[in-house]
Design a protein around this motif. Structure first.
Motif, PDB file in Angstrom:
ATOM      1  N   ASN A 169       0.735  -1.355   0.007  1.00 12.16           N
ATOM      2  CA  ASN A 169      -0.099  -0.118   0.061  1.00 12.16           C
ATOM      3  C   ASN A 169       0.876   1.232   0.066  1.00 12.16           C
ATOM      4  N   TYR A 189      -1.765   1.707   5.852  1.00 12.78           N
ATOM      5  CA  TYR A 189      -2.149   2.472   4.658  1.00 12.78           C
ATOM      6  C   TYR A 189      -0.977   3.163   4.397  1.00 12.78           C
ATOM      7  N   ARG A 197      -5.141   7.432   6.490  1.00 12.64           N
ATOM      8  CA  ARG A 197      -4.441   6.804   5.087  1.00 12.64           C
ATOM      9  C   ARG A 197      -3.178   7.476   4.767  1.00 12.64           C
TER      10      ARG A 197
END
Length: 321
Positions: A182, A223, A261
């Motif tokens: 990711n 993430y 994120r």
């Protein structure tokens, strides 16, 4: 010599308070006067923006449909539309050379682009070794034209070129189980860290061999990663969780519910930002994380610190401070 595809230019391309201090798991209220003043900015796109970086030409953001936008004194303007190939492949990650003169971005269907912010030149490095998988993130070390480039693949591979992405110079390695990589970040030419969708953090000292370094019993997906040194690594993920590696162990901080994120912390560790779902922004002061009020409820995807701090996300959202 690279067989980079034809150069485009910006001129020929489309130019067209609920906050809290978190010391471990709980949050307490703060007054509006303590808020840092995040404000919304108008942008020329409604596409989700997935990456944001700071260059010598200002702050750039990349996103859906291959859009690239730039912050100017007059506001945000569109620099490119359609990505490096012009086919409209979405861009999911952005990086910048050490001298901040070249913007790199990666995305769907093997999209990889290198944009010279000083000349408006665009070079297409897409589909290295004929790979057309989705790419989630990119890290770049070295000066413009001589950079080491690292790309996080959705297929579980990390792709690297130590010759500025020239054709025939790309290698690939699967550091873990094959779960999607990711995010990645490098603190030196060949040293850095990556995170995957299987709750794993990897470290490398040579840019080619990766070793697992955590995180046991994490119970959330990862993430974002900020790699500032062998003993200074930050990871963010689901459940508003932040992890910090200090060289001897991982420390976990639970900030609430938002899925985080992206995270960026100063090398000195005295300030930092993390962003995520529902417009969530958390600020680190060297001791604690404090949630900041923001003018948006859109999911935020990426953040860059500086003057100003900028976070980007869904629906073309940009907030600044």
């Amino acid at each position: 010599m690279s067989d980079q595809r034809p150069t485009l230019t910006r001129r020929t391309a489309l130019r067209t308070l609920a906050a809290g201090v978190v010391a471990g798991t709980a949050a307490t209220g703060v007054t509006a006067a303590e808020e840092a003043g995040w404000t919304g900015a108008e942008t020329p796109t409604g596409n989700t923006l997935h990456g944001v970086v700071r260059t010598v030409d200002g702050v750039y953001a990349v996103g859906g449909g291959g859009v690239v936008i730039r912050r100017t004194d007059a506001g945000w303007e569109k620099v490119l539309d359609g990505g490096p190939t012009g086919n409209g492949n979405s861009l999911y990650g952005a990086g910048v050379t050490d001298d901040r003169e070249r913007l790199w971005f990666v995305g769907s269907s093997g999209a990889i682009g290198e944009y010279d912010v000083t000349t408006d030149g665009l070079m297409d490095h897409s589909a290295p070794n004929d790979v057309t998988n989705n790419f989630n993130d990119v890290a770049v070390r070295g000066p413009a034209g001589e950079a080491n480039v690292y790309v996080a693949g959705d297929s579980g591979k990390i792709y690297s070129s130590f010759e500025n992405g020239e054709t025939g110079t790309w290698d690939a390695v699967t550091p873990g189980s094959g779960s999607n990589v990711n995010a990645l970040d490098f603190f030196d030419d060949r040293a850095g860290h990556a995170v995957d969708g299987n709750k794993t953090v990897f470290e490398t000292a040579d840019g080619g061999v990766y070793e697992r370094t955590g995180i046991a019993d994490a119970n959330v997906n990862f993430y974002g990663v900020d790699s500032d040194g062998v003993d200074d690594v930050w990871v963010c993920g689901g459940g508003a969780t932040v992890f910090r590696w200090n060289g001897s162990g991982w420390r976990t901080t639970d900030l609430g519910d938002a899925s985080l994120r992206d995270i960026e912390v100063a090398d000195a560790g005295d300030t930092g930002l993390a962003v995520g779902g529902g417009g969530a922004v958390f600020e680190f002061d060297g001791h604690e994380w404090r949630q900041r009020d923001t003018p948006t409820g859109q999911n935020l995807k990426a953040v860059v610190r500086g003057e100003p701090d900028v976070a980007v996300g869904a629906g073309g959202t940009v907030i600044e401070r």
